[in-house]
Write an enzyme that holds these catalytic residues in place. Structure first.
Site, PDB file in Angstrom:
ATOM      1  N   CYS A 222       0.835  -1.207   0.000  1.00  0.00           N
ATOM      2  CA  CYS A 222       0.000   0.000   0.000  1.00  0.00           C
ATOM      3  C   CYS A 222       0.867   1.253   0.000  1.00  0.00           C
ATOM      4  O   CYS A 222       1.879   1.324   0.697  1.00  0.00           O
ATOM      5  CB  CYS A 222      -0.899  -0.002   1.235  1.00  0.00           C
ATOM      6  SG  CYS A 222      -2.027   1.403   1.303  1.00  0.00           S
ATOM      7  N   ARG A 325       2.188 -24.718   5.652  1.00  0.00           N
ATOM      8  CA  ARG A 325       3.454 -24.458   6.333  1.00  0.00           C
ATOM      9  C   ARG A 325       3.471 -23.046   6.932  1.00  0.00           C
ATOM     10  O   ARG A 325       3.967 -22.826   8.040  1.00  0.00           O
ATOM     11  CB  ARG A 325       4.633 -24.633   5.376  1.00  0.00           C
ATOM     12  CG  ARG A 325       5.985 -24.638   6.086  1.00  0.00           C
ATOM     13  CD  ARG A 325       7.127 -24.860   5.128  1.00  0.00           C
ATOM     14  NE  ARG A 325       7.122 -26.173   4.511  1.00  0.00           N
ATOM     15  CZ  ARG A 325       7.492 -27.295   5.110  1.00  0.00           C
ATOM     16  NH1 ARG A 325       7.896 -27.272   6.372  1.00  0.00           N
ATOM     17  NH2 ARG A 325       7.463 -28.455   4.464  1.00  0.00           N
TER      18      ARG A 325
END
Length: 387
Positions: A222, A325
């Site tokens: 952003c 994971r």
């Protein structure tokens, strides 16, 4: 404490996640006694993690897998998934284009209109595969597609904008969104954001939101803070909005979960957000690093394709492992970006917090050197916390 910025301007000091540390108390817990679960709407989730409604992060596949892992994934209702029948072709284009051609390509791609039929199709695809159908849209999309959503099998609606407020002054003759009316007229819980202040958080809760996203501009992809100059560092924003939640709960008996959204990369970041008062966090770039993510090793901001003022960029995050994971381990990396649930539970056990509510009460100190103190070798060799 207010600081004098100039003769006519007093300002308040605000703190980011990197500037604070959590303090161990007088007890510790066995790992198996920790319970980081939380609830939103009618759903109880084992993992206090929501994957951001960004095209590089969540598609139907990741939404379903996140549900099965005990977390939650939100699909961008105005992204490539609902503009294109075959979004993979588009995602390949985005991943392969050069830096200078990226924004024009994005503007072109996102000029294709959102298709009502594809919204319903994606919702059905998630539901048919056993996922929680959580979709996100801007206020304009909420106005346009409200009836479509109400007629669908959607489970949660996330109302998202750079800044969302209960009072919006619009042009005469132009329809504006009444958030209270939306909450009352939607058939599913409405989670709203983003906001960063006590006052706005309280107003949104009064309007009937079922959850609140907190954070403006700290996200990895952003650029709103640079383009617009708007935002409050995340630790202070979460603490202020959590105070509003607690006061609202005392007044109404209704508990509204706070979701820290943006600037959260490692397990330690998540733990600090929870300690500041969040019930869960919304993360983008950590999920975009999964081999399952639709971004194919890249991640970009939601406002990147704006035709007039892009407020996001594309970053290369790579692929470091499977979604499982990253969420549940076992970790192969030593930098806090794998086994996020394990990090949360280990931090809770070390701090003596049995659940999220107790985690929200742990002591916090201001610690600007927390991530650099004694880490000269890691930094020099780009290992662990020095990466």
């Amino acid at each position: 404490m207010n600081i004098e910025l100039g003769l006519n301007k007093k300002v308040r000091r605000a703190y980011g996640i990197d500037e604070i540390a959590l303090v161990p108390g007088n007890r510790t817990l066995d790992y198996d006694l920790t319970d980081p679960s939380w609830s939103i709407g009618d759903f109880k989730r084992e993992v206090p993690i929501v994957a951001s409604a960004m095209d590089s992060v969540v598609d139907v596949n990741t939404s379903v897998e996140l549900t099965k892992l005990g977390a939650l994934g939100v699909i961008n209702m105005e992204g490539v998934q609902t503009r294109y029948e075959n979004p993979d072709e588009i995602l390949n284009q985005i991943a392969s284009v050069g830096k200078n051609d990226f924004v024009p390509l994005m503007q072109k791609i996102y000029s294709e209109p959102v298709k009502e039929g594809l919204i319903v199709q994606r919702i059905n695809e998630v539901k048919e595969r056993g996922g929680i159908a959580a979709f996100s849209g801007t206020p304009q999309a909420a106005i346009k597609f409200k009836e479509t959503l109400n007629d669908s099998k959607i489970d949660l609606f996330f109302l998202q904008g750079t800044v969302v407020s209960t009072e919006h002054l619009g042009m005469e003759g132009k329809e504006t969104l009444d958030i209270k009316d939306l909450c009352q007229s939607m058939n599913v819980p409405v989670v709203a954001g983003n906001c960063v202040t006590y006052e706005v958080a309280k107003l949104l809760m009064d309007a009937g939101v079922a959850g609140l996203m907190v954070g403006i501009g700290p996200g990895a992809a952003c650029t709103s803070r640079g383009v617009l100059g708007i935002g409050i560092p995340q630790a202070t924003a979460i603490a202020d909005c959590s105070a509003a939640r607690n006061d609202y709960f005392k007044e109404s008996g209704r508990y509204i979960p706070i979701i820290g959204d943006g600037g959260i990369v490692t397990g330690g970041d998540i733990c600090k957000c929870l300690a500041c008062g969040a019930d869960a966090v919304m993360i983008g770039s950590p999920i975009a690093k999964s081999s399952n993510a639709p971004g194919k090793g890249f991640h970009w901001g939601m406002a990147t394709p704006s035709p007039v003022l892009p407020r996001g960029t594309r970053i290369e995050v790579g692929s470091t492992g499977s979604l499982e994971r990253i969420i549940k381990g076992p970790a192969l990396l030593d930098d806090g970006t794998h086994n996020l649930l394990g990090a949360i539970r280990t931090s809770m056990s070390t701090l003596g917090a049995k659940n999220i509510k107790e985690m929200q009460e742990v002591e916090i100190v201001i610690a600007p050197s927390l991530l650099t103190e004694g880490k000269v070798y890691q930094k020099a060799q780009q290992l662990g916390m020095g990466k």
